[in-house]
Design an enzyme around this catalytic site. Structure first.
Site, PDB file in Angstrom:
ATOM      1  N   ASN A   1       0.870  -1.175   0.000  1.00  0.00           N
ATOM      2  CA  ASN A   1       0.000   0.000   0.000  1.00  0.00           C
ATOM      3  C   ASN A   1       0.907   1.225   0.000  1.00  0.00           C
ATOM      4  OD1 ASN A   1      -1.806   2.058   0.470  1.00  0.00           O
ATOM      5  ND2 ASN A   1      -2.375   1.396   2.541  1.00  0.00           N
ATOM      6  N   TRP A   2       1.080   1.802  -1.173  1.00  0.00           N
ATOM      7  CA  TRP A   2       2.006   2.940  -1.288  1.00  0.00           C
ATOM      8  C   TRP A   2       1.451   4.189  -0.622  1.00  0.00           C
ATOM      9  CZ3 TRP A   2       4.333   3.190  -6.958  1.00  0.00           C
ATOM     10  CH2 TRP A   2       5.242   2.136  -7.113  1.00  0.00           C
ATOM     11  N   LYS A   3       0.165   4.223  -0.331  1.00  0.00           N
ATOM     12  CA  LYS A   3      -0.485   5.439   0.173  1.00  0.00           C
ATOM     13  C   LYS A   3      -0.179   6.592  -0.795  1.00  0.00           C
ATOM     14  CE  LYS A   3      -0.346   3.379   4.679  1.00  0.00           C
ATOM     15  NZ  LYS A   3      -0.359   3.547   6.116  1.00  0.00           N
TER      16      LYS A   3
ATOM     17  N   HIS B   1      -9.830   1.413   4.342  1.00  0.00           N
ATOM     18  CA  HIS B   1      -8.597   1.610   5.109  1.00  0.00           C
ATOM     19  C   HIS B   1      -8.883   2.587   6.253  1.00  0.00           C
ATOM     20  CE1 HIS B   1      -4.547   2.793   6.217  1.00  0.00           C
ATOM     21  NE2 HIS B   1      -4.134   1.692   5.627  1.00  0.00           N
TER      22      HIS B   1
ATOM     23  N   GLU C   1      -7.291   5.002   7.359  1.00  0.00           N
ATOM     24  CA  GLU C   1      -7.018   6.410   7.050  1.00  0.00           C
ATOM     25  C   GLU C   1      -8.198   7.027   6.304  1.00  0.00           C
ATOM     26  OE1 GLU C   1      -3.201   5.784   5.211  1.00  0.00           O
ATOM     27  OE2 GLU C   1      -2.393   5.200   7.166  1.00  0.00           O
TER      28      GLU C   1
ATOM     29  N   GLU D   1      -6.032  -4.652  10.267  1.00  0.00           N
ATOM     30  CA  GLU D   1      -4.978  -3.675  10.519  1.00  0.00           C
ATOM     31  C   GLU D   1      -5.297  -2.879  11.783  1.00  0.00           C
ATOM     32  OE1 GLU D   1      -2.763  -2.553   6.632  1.00  0.00           O
ATOM     33  OE2 GLU D   1      -4.519  -1.283   6.805  1.00  0.00           O
TER      34      GLU D   1
ATOM     35  N   SER E   1       2.860  -2.093  10.289  1.00  0.00           N
ATOM     36  CA  SER E   1       4.307  -2.182  10.543  1.00  0.00           C
ATOM     37  C   SER E   1       4.883  -3.564  10.252  1.00  0.00           C
ATOM     38  CB  SER E   1       4.639  -1.749  11.976  1.00  0.00           C
ATOM     39  OG  SER E   1       4.256  -0.396  12.175  1.00  0.00           O
TER      40      SER E   1
ATOM     41  N   GLY F   1       2.498  -1.093   4.252  1.00  0.00           N
ATOM     42  CA  GLY F   1       2.624   0.315   3.879  1.00  0.00           C
ATOM     43  C   GLY F   1       4.076   0.692   3.677  1.00  0.00           C
ATOM     44  N   GLY F   2       4.690   1.250   4.717  1.00  0.00           N
ATOM     45  CA  GLY F   2       6.055   1.784   4.637  1.00  0.00           C
ATOM     46  C   GLY F   2       7.047   0.872   3.947  1.00  0.00           C
TER      47      GLY F   2
HETATM   48  P1  PGA Z   1       2.401   0.274   7.566  1.00  0.00           P
HETATM   49  O1  PGA Z   1       0.974   0.524   6.885  1.00  0.00           O
HETATM   50  O2  PGA Z   1       2.922  -1.034   7.028  1.00  0.00           O
HETATM   51  O3  PGA Z   1       3.248   1.443   7.162  1.00  0.00           O
HETATM   52  O4  PGA Z   1       2.171   0.209   9.041  1.00  0.00           O
HETATM   53  C1  PGA Z   1       0.084  -0.522   6.673  1.00  0.00           C
HETATM   54  C2  PGA Z   1      -1.192   0.013   6.062  1.00  0.00           C
HETATM   55  O5  PGA Z   1      -1.648   1.107   6.447  1.00  0.00           O
HETATM   56  O6  PGA Z   1      -1.780  -0.626   5.170  1.00  0.00           O
END
Ligand code: PGA
Length: 255
Positions: free
Chosen positions: A13-15, A99, A101, A171, A217, A238-239
């Site tokens: 997930n590149w966001k 998600h 967010e 998540e 994470s 994500g990251g």
């Molecule tokens: P993260 O994000 O791996 O940076 O914690 C995961 C996500 O929000 O899908």
């Protein structure tokens, strides 16, 4: 059917990161490690404008392209929105919905997530439906009941044949982007519980076939232990998906 018979899915997930001009160098770094073993799938869920560049870079690779959101509407006067048909037209295979967010910053409800899920299924795109509790909810001991309500709300009106095409991602909000991963036991507890909820809704046999991912994470170091849990079938990353480290997570799934 049990874990051995479920495929693994490692989804990035590149966001709101990366530029189209950075995609070729990114893929050059990732490609050598992005070979998928049998039974392992992978996708990169990227911002809408980057879909064509990522699609072009991944041509010939087994890694698929995904999006991070979709409109609940088919078409029409919805300025700024992107329809499921438009995503399918670009060759998108997966799409994240619900998600945390989007729930937090755009007020997305389970009802809206449900409409988006139906829009994706109608377009032949695999939805990755997210759920997960806040730290306050975990501390208050309501994690399982909250996640259950998100699952039931998001899957309202979805029949068994459609459910077979849905991926769930657990998540915990407190683990997203914080470096504070849920322990393998915490992640397994909730993923196992979700499978139990699906069992009550659709029967145990069907529930055993649903892919349930963990996200929060996840990285090259902790992926192996998380992916070894009986009800964790992959990750939403994500990251770490922005770095060549993503290949280490694919590697952990390949094992
Ligand atoms: P993260 O994000 O791996 O940076 O914690 C995961 C996500 O929000 O899908």
């Amino acid at each position: 059917m049990d874990k051995k018979n479920r495929n693994a899915l490692i989804a990035g997930n590149w966001k709101m990161n990366m530029l189209a001009s950075q995609v070729p160098a990114y893929w050059q770094g990732l490609e050598p490690g992005a070979k998928l073993a049998e039974g392992v799938s992978s996708a990169l869920c990227v911002p809408f404008p980057l879909i064509p560049a990522v699609k072009a870079a991944l041509a010939g690779s087994q890694v698929k392209v995904g999006a991070q959101d979709v409109s609940s509407h088919d078409k029409g006067a919805y300025t700024g929105e992107v329809s499921a048909a438009q995503l399918a037209d670009l060759g998108v295979d997966y799409c994240i919905i619900g998600h945390s967010e989007r729930r937090a910053y755009h007020g997305e409800s389970d009802g809206l997530v449900n409409e988006k899920l139906k829009a994706l299924l109608g377009a032949g795109i695999t939805p990755i439906m997210c759920c997960g509790e806040s730290l306050e909810q975990r501390d208050a001991g309501v994690t399982l009941s909250f996640v259950e309500s998100q699952i039931k709300g998001g899957l309202e009106g979805i029949g068994p044949e459609e459910m077979k095409k849905v991926v769930i991602a657990y998540e915990p909000i407190w683990a997203i982007g914080t470096g504070r991963t849920a322990t393998a036991e915490q992640a397994q507890e909730v993923c196992g519980y979700i499978r139990g909820v699906l069992g009550k809704l659709y029967g145990e046999e069907l529930a055993k076939g649903v892919q349930i991912l963990y996200g929060g994470s996840m990285n090259g170091k902790n992926a192996k232990e998380l992916l070894a849990q009986p009800d964790i079938d992959g990750g939403l990353i994500g990251g770490a998906s922005l770095k060549p480290e993503f290949a280490d997570i694919i590697g952990a799934a390949n094992e």
